[in-house]
Write a protein that holds these residues in place. Structure first.
Motif, PDB file in Angstrom:
ATOM      1  N   LYS A   4     -39.987  -2.060  27.412  1.00  0.00           N
ATOM      2  CA  LYS A   4     -38.790  -2.383  26.625  1.00  0.00           C
ATOM      3  C   LYS A   4     -38.842  -3.878  26.296  1.00  0.00           C
ATOM      4  O   LYS A   4     -39.187  -4.687  27.129  1.00  0.00           O
ATOM      5  CB  LYS A   4     -37.530  -2.080  27.439  1.00  0.00           C
ATOM      6  CG  LYS A   4     -36.993  -0.681  27.173  1.00  0.00           C
ATOM      7  CD  LYS A   4     -36.067  -0.708  25.986  1.00  0.00           C
ATOM      8  CE  LYS A   4     -35.752   0.711  25.475  1.00  0.00           C
ATOM      9  NZ  LYS A   4     -35.241   0.702  24.120  1.00  0.00           N
ATOM     10  N   ASP A   6     -37.560  -7.341  23.464  1.00  0.00           N
ATOM     11  CA  ASP A   6     -36.567  -7.861  22.535  1.00  0.00           C
ATOM     12  C   ASP A   6     -37.067  -7.798  21.095  1.00  0.00           C
ATOM     13  O   ASP A   6     -36.350  -8.124  20.159  1.00  0.00           O
ATOM     14  CB  ASP A   6     -36.225  -9.318  22.893  1.00  0.00           C
ATOM     15  CG  ASP A   6     -35.631  -9.397  24.300  1.00  0.00           C
ATOM     16  OD1 ASP A   6     -35.004  -8.402  24.708  1.00  0.00           O
ATOM     17  OD2 ASP A   6     -35.808 -10.430  24.967  1.00  0.00           O
ATOM     18  N   LYS A   8     -37.658  -6.668  17.578  1.00  0.00           N
ATOM     19  CA  LYS A   8     -36.941  -5.726  16.719  1.00  0.00           C
ATOM     20  C   LYS A   8     -37.935  -4.974  15.864  1.00  0.00           C
ATOM     21  O   LYS A   8     -38.703  -5.572  15.113  1.00  0.00           O
ATOM     22  CB  LYS A   8     -35.979  -6.515  15.807  1.00  0.00           C
ATOM     23  CG  LYS A   8     -34.528  -6.340  16.194  1.00  0.00           C
ATOM     24  CD  LYS A   8     -33.602  -7.067  15.241  1.00  0.00           C
ATOM     25  CE  LYS A   8     -32.947  -6.042  14.359  1.00  0.00           C
ATOM     26  NZ  LYS A   8     -31.760  -6.441  13.675  1.00  0.00           N
ATOM     27  N   ASP A  11     -35.387  -3.349  10.991  1.00  0.00           N
ATOM     28  CA  ASP A  11     -34.506  -4.452  10.581  1.00  0.00           C
ATOM     29  C   ASP A  11     -33.151  -3.933  10.094  1.00  0.00           C
ATOM     30  O   ASP A  11     -32.884  -2.731  10.103  1.00  0.00           O
ATOM     31  CB  ASP A  11     -35.202  -5.363   9.562  1.00  0.00           C
ATOM     32  CG  ASP A  11     -35.340  -4.705   8.181  1.00  0.00           C
ATOM     33  OD1 ASP A  11     -34.702  -3.657   7.927  1.00  0.00           O
ATOM     34  OD2 ASP A  11     -36.088  -5.257   7.359  1.00  0.00           O
ATOM     35  N   ASP A  12     -32.302  -4.863   9.644  1.00  0.00           N
ATOM     36  CA  ASP A  12     -30.940  -4.487   9.264  1.00  0.00           C
ATOM     37  C   ASP A  12     -30.912  -3.538   8.064  1.00  0.00           C
ATOM     38  O   ASP A  12     -29.937  -2.821   7.845  1.00  0.00           O
ATOM     39  CB  ASP A  12     -30.113  -5.749   8.975  1.00  0.00           C
ATOM     40  CG  ASP A  12     -29.971  -6.598  10.236  1.00  0.00           C
ATOM     41  OD1 ASP A  12     -30.102  -6.026  11.348  1.00  0.00           O
ATOM     42  OD2 ASP A  12     -29.757  -7.827  10.114  1.00  0.00           O
ATOM     43  N   ARG A  16     -39.141  -0.993   8.695  1.00  0.00           N
ATOM     44  CA  ARG A  16     -40.014  -1.294   9.840  1.00  0.00           C
ATOM     45  C   ARG A  16     -40.738  -2.631   9.625  1.00  0.00           C
ATOM     46  O   ARG A  16     -40.711  -3.186   8.538  1.00  0.00           O
ATOM     47  CB  ARG A  16     -41.003  -0.134  10.013  1.00  0.00           C
ATOM     48  CG  ARG A  16     -40.227   1.152  10.283  1.00  0.00           C
ATOM     49  CD  ARG A  16     -40.980   2.396   9.900  1.00  0.00           C
ATOM     50  NE  ARG A  16     -42.116   2.647  10.767  1.00  0.00           N
ATOM     51  CZ  ARG A  16     -42.903   3.723  10.657  1.00  0.00           C
ATOM     52  NH1 ARG A  16     -42.672   4.629   9.716  1.00  0.00           N
ATOM     53  NH2 ARG A  16     -43.902   3.889  11.482  1.00  0.00           N
ATOM     54  N   ASP A 167     -36.927   1.739  18.416  1.00  0.00           N
ATOM     55  CA  ASP A 167     -35.552   1.221  18.289  1.00  0.00           C
ATOM     56  C   ASP A 167     -34.534   2.340  18.090  1.00  0.00           C
ATOM     57  O   ASP A 167     -33.612   2.224  17.280  1.00  0.00           O
ATOM     58  CB  ASP A 167     -35.443   0.240  17.106  1.00  0.00           C
ATOM     59  CG  ASP A 167     -35.976  -1.141  17.462  1.00  0.00           C
ATOM     60  OD1 ASP A 167     -36.458  -1.329  18.599  1.00  0.00           O
ATOM     61  OD2 ASP A 167     -35.913  -2.040  16.600  1.00  0.00           O
ATOM     62  N   GLU A 178     -45.523  -0.888  17.004  1.00  0.00           N
ATOM     63  CA  GLU A 178     -44.582   0.206  17.260  1.00  0.00           C
ATOM     64  C   GLU A 178     -45.036   1.052  18.446  1.00  0.00           C
ATOM     65  O   GLU A 178     -44.228   1.505  19.252  1.00  0.00           O
ATOM     66  CB  GLU A 178     -44.446   1.063  15.991  1.00  0.00           C
ATOM     67  CG  GLU A 178     -43.788   0.298  14.854  1.00  0.00           C
ATOM     68  CD  GLU A 178     -43.810   1.041  13.531  1.00  0.00           C
ATOM     69  OE1 GLU A 178     -42.964   0.712  12.663  1.00  0.00           O
ATOM     70  OE2 GLU A 178     -44.659   1.922  13.333  1.00  0.00           O
ATOM     71  N   TYR A 181     -44.351  -1.205  21.641  1.00  0.00           N
ATOM     72  CA  TYR A 181     -42.982  -1.534  22.031  1.00  0.00           C
ATOM     73  C   TYR A 181     -41.975  -0.432  21.729  1.00  0.00           C
ATOM     74  O   TYR A 181     -40.792  -0.585  22.002  1.00  0.00           O
ATOM     75  CB  TYR A 181     -42.553  -2.845  21.342  1.00  0.00           C
ATOM     76  CG  TYR A 181     -43.493  -3.992  21.667  1.00  0.00           C
ATOM     77  CD1 TYR A 181     -43.580  -4.479  22.975  1.00  0.00           C
ATOM     78  CD2 TYR A 181     -44.314  -4.551  20.689  1.00  0.00           C
ATOM     79  CE1 TYR A 181     -44.459  -5.498  23.293  1.00  0.00           C
ATOM     80  CE2 TYR A 181     -45.194  -5.584  20.997  1.00  0.00           C
ATOM     81  CZ  TYR A 181     -45.261  -6.048  22.301  1.00  0.00           C
ATOM     82  OH  TYR A 181     -46.134  -7.055  22.618  1.00  0.00           O
TER      83      TYR A 181
END
Ligand code: UDP
Length: 244
Positions: A4, A6, A8, A11-12, A16, A167, A178, A181
């Motif tokens: 796990k 931090d 990202k 995105d918003d 990807r 995510d 990907e 993480y």
């Protein structure tokens, strides 16, 4: 799979890190008939993966005691070049490549009419020249082209494709970050015409519903990859007709 972190991965805007939508494949290029000494061969670039496949056979199995009087033996050998990854890979087989060779052999065997070639072997060499996650599924996809190029009768061109979860979002075809993480990776081998599944593995964890969504995504993408395979075969064989 995922320590796990931090980092990202989505995105918003829901995109990807390489700008893809959740259900979008990385760019794929295929070429058939790239090696003159093999009975069949093919090359694939799939995202950052570069993989070549060479097929020899069917040829008489040797030594004789390994022969199966009822069918051909399919032997795939998955190998990663030492320069294919960030941290130099020690040459030669390791636990991972032995396991992958076994499951890839079984996936390929599921589409080959092996009973037509008793006492023979069909050898499939899969050489990963550059790796960026998803090499087993890209390897299956390119091996299938090399088998077709060798003229080996199959019930369909088999396709490898992975899906997974990053995510909290189910996505198609994980790249290296990907894969590192993310939460889950589900590589599959799919027989597109019948929608049979010839390989299904999962690393990480996701809910039952998410797994079904991931499998649906891979199933749909397999149809698209299958069309690319057919185009790649047509490119080779129409060129030859033009020359002759
Ligand atoms: N990898 C690596 N060194 C290794 C094995 C794998 O760097 O010894 C990388 C490589 O980029 C590979 C990725 O990790 O594609 C994911 O490996 P995995 O075992 O999940 O298989 P794949 O997704 O390639 O089928």
């Amino acid at each position: 799979m995922g320590m796990k972190s931090d980092i990202k991965l989505i995105d918003d805007n829901g995109l990807r890190i390489d700008g893809r939508l959740p259900n979008q494949l990385r760019p794929i290029k295929m070429e058939v008939g790239v090696l003159k000494r093999a009975d069949g061969s093919a090359y694939i670039e799939w995202g950052g993966n570069k993989i070549i496949a060479a097929v020899y056979g069917p040829r008489e199995a040797y030594p004789k005691h390994i022969q199966d009087p009822n069918k051909a033996i399919v032997r795939a050998r998955y190998n990663m070049a030492s320069f294919s990854v960030d941290e130099r890979k020690k040459p030669g087989p390791d636990r991972r490549s032995v396991e992958l060779s076994k499951v890839i052999s079984e996936a390929l065997e599921s589409v080959i009419f092996t009973e037509r070639f008793p006492r023979t072997t069909i050898d499939v060499f899969i050489e990963v020249l550059q790796a960026d996650a998803g090499t087993r599924v890209a390897g299956i996809t390119v091996a299938s082209l090399a088998l077709a190029d060798a003229g080996i009768p199959m019930k369909d061109l088999i396709v490898g494709c992975a899906a997974g979860k990053i995510d909290g979002v189910v996505v198609l075809d994980l790249n290296k970050e990907e894969d590192n993480y993310g939460e889950a990776d589900v590589p599959m081998a799919i027989i597109p015409r019948t929608k049979e599944i010839a390989l299904l593995q999962m690393d990480g964890d996701m809910s039952y519903e998410e797994l079904i969504t991931a499998m649906d995504m891979a199933m749909e993408a397999a149809q698209e990859i299958h069309r690319m395979q057919i185009e790649a075969l047509k490119r080779k064989y129409t060129e030859i007709e033009e020359v002759e």
